[in-house]
Enzyme design. Sequence first.
Site, mmCIF file in Angstrom:
data_model
loop_
_atom_site.group_PDB
_atom_site.id
_atom_site.type_symbol
_atom_site.label_atom_id
_atom_site.label_comp_id
_atom_site.label_asym_id
_atom_site.label_seq_id
_atom_site.Cartn_x
_atom_site.Cartn_y
_atom_site.Cartn_z
ATOM 1 N N LYS A 118 0.827 -1.217 0.000
ATOM 2 C CA LYS A 118 0.000 0.000 0.000
ATOM 3 C C LYS A 118 0.857 1.262 0.000
ATOM 4 O O LYS A 118 0.457 2.296 -0.509
ATOM 5 C CB LYS A 118 -0.947 0.023 1.197
ATOM 6 C CG LYS A 118 -1.731 -1.258 1.402
ATOM 7 C CD LYS A 118 -2.772 -1.495 0.331
ATOM 8 C CE LYS A 118 -3.318 -2.914 0.429
ATOM 9 N NZ LYS A 118 -4.257 -3.290 -0.605
ATOM 10 N N HIS A 237 -17.700 -5.039 4.335
ATOM 11 C CA HIS A 237 -16.751 -4.788 3.251
ATOM 12 C C HIS A 237 -16.628 -5.928 2.258
ATOM 13 O O HIS A 237 -15.654 -6.038 1.525
ATOM 14 C CB HIS A 237 -15.387 -4.373 3.800
ATOM 15 C CG HIS A 237 -15.497 -3.115 4.591
ATOM 16 N ND1 HIS A 237 -15.398 -1.875 4.025
ATOM 17 C CD2 HIS A 237 -15.807 -2.901 5.886
ATOM 18 C CE1 HIS A 237 -15.618 -0.964 4.950
ATOM 19 N NE2 HIS A 237 -15.873 -1.559 6.086
ATOM 20 N N ARG A 293 -5.554 -8.089 -10.611
ATOM 21 C CA ARG A 293 -6.093 -9.400 -10.998
ATOM 22 C C ARG A 293 -7.450 -9.201 -11.650
ATOM 23 O O ARG A 293 -7.964 -8.094 -11.707
ATOM 24 C CB ARG A 293 -6.286 -10.246 -9.747
ATOM 25 C CG ARG A 293 -7.165 -9.516 -8.743
ATOM 26 C CD ARG A 293 -7.616 -10.380 -7.597
ATOM 27 N NE ARG A 293 -7.960 -9.606 -6.418
ATOM 28 C CZ ARG A 293 -9.123 -9.014 -6.209
ATOM 29 N NH1 ARG A 293 -10.078 -9.099 -7.105
ATOM 30 N NH2 ARG A 293 -9.351 -8.325 -5.111
#
Lengths: 488, 135
Positions: A118, A237, A293
Amino acid sequence: MGKIRKLAIANRGEVAVRIIRACQDMGIETVLLHSDVDAETLAYRLADERMAIGPAPVGESYLNIARNIDAAKAAGADAIHPGFGFLSENDDFAEACEKARMIFVGPSPESIRLFGDKISAKKLVESVRVPIVPGYNGDDQNESRLLAEIERIGLPCIVKAAGGGGGRGLRVVRDMAGAKEAIESARREAKSAFNSEKLFVEKYLDRAKHIEFQIFGDSSGRVHSLFERECSVQRRHQKIIEEATAARLPEPLREKMAKAAVLIASEAKYRGAGTIEFLVQGEDFYFMEMNTRLQVEHPVTEEVLGLDLVKAQILTADGSAVLWAGEELKPRGHAIECRIYAEDPDRGGVPSTGMLHYLSWPHGPGRRFEFGFESGDAVTPYYDPMIAKVIVWDENRPRAIRKMRETLSECVIFGVKTNIPFLQTILRHSEFVDGTMTTQFIEKHFKNGMPPRESPEDIETVAEMLLKSPAAEEASSHPSPWAGVRER
Amino acid sequence: MRELRLEINGRVHRVRSLRTSEGLWLHFDGETYFLSAANSTKAKRRADRSRGPGAMTGHESGNCIVAPMPGKVKKVNVKVGDMVQAEQILIVMEAMKMEYNLAASRSGRVKEVNAQEGSQVELDRVLIELEAVEP
């Protein structure tokens, strides 16, 4: 070009089936790399060859790099498709494929590493001046440091697994009293799902829409925007309903976001299919993350653009051109995807496992079903609870919603409970219908899951009649000439 | 699987049904229902269906915290003798790669703990037993 003759699939379930179908269309042989318990699945039956890679626990099979590589090599595969989840965003795996002289169907290990971390991802995004959500993603992972950062960023915050995705290892912190427990529990989940305890903290935008852009880097190095998907309907989520294109996105904002997405991917020299996730609040948008992906929800993009992303991935990995690269793409109509989870909607969505005694999908124009099981297969507790995806396409959003409701009402699944009643409740909700839902939608309207179901009085009459009738009639009502013929 | 057409109050319904050892599956008027064999009387079935979803409190049979699904016990937050409050999280379970918090449905004292961290438990296993405490 045209090097790929046999492709190994390092995945399971509906995505394994999806990849096998694309390979069949392209005349490529398939090898399914599967765990011992997944022999009774549709992908196992469809693949040209199968290689067992270990027992049910993912660490000993689907997440085990060496076992996947060895099995694919032994089978003589020249490429590996990782699907999504499992090893799909693992740079070591992509690298191991290259070392073993097999083509990894996906971006380069460098791209996976860049966006998987990140910190480096946000650095790159900032360098091209795309806004990011305020947060902390430093190396100091002491609890006291994380707590201090939460205070600095301001509540509400989310604590998230740095290696993650899919809603695992992710917690919302609303008050400092609950912060410690949130960190501990996110760490445990991160450790068990991704084998890394690293966390990062981020400002929680509480009336934002989740809008992501599908991008695609073709074999010539050009990056295309394949428009957006909206995935605002999420629970813990985890996405439940996705659509293409977004329900309400002003054209100027769409163009700005598409440009930002292409800029980010181009800067990284990205190759293949990828998704850039944004949060949109009002007129502002923030980069959340890039997924390197294929996404679970890729079919809605395919439906509005009329293309095949898995085929495009394989062609690109093979160094071939995709035919639509020279066209100006324009989305047509509206597509919606509902994820069917094996869970009990009347009990807050707890997982439901067991034998799928009977499955029936109501095929029709503009309806698509992606699934990995057939009648007689079992849903085991080892893997993700998503058992199927239902996708519909129609001329506009209201018609697509209508078609989805109709389609779901005729999906028959006996043996495990599913979230279909919950999906129907969402599809009828005024906020979903008018397209103003945010990522808070489920929490705001269905905090305790689905409201109790009112079933018609008639059901009792039907049940009494059926219970009184002899069980012997069950099997004989639909005699099939193929009964007992199919080999397992 | 059985398929029939039933006429009820002048309307024809297409019904698909399947009987298994656990009970009766019905698809009727666009929805699927499961009527458990264990609750075979009308009144019990009605009660079962109208039960609210209850946020992961196990199926709170009064004093017992029961595993709502097969899975792994990740964390046990209490020991025998502890006093607990309603909605306090007593156990964290993991199933299908997600964590689930099991909370107390009422306040009381922990009478028995039947769960070990790291152990695999089956559906409906009683994990914790509570006892009421006189005020």
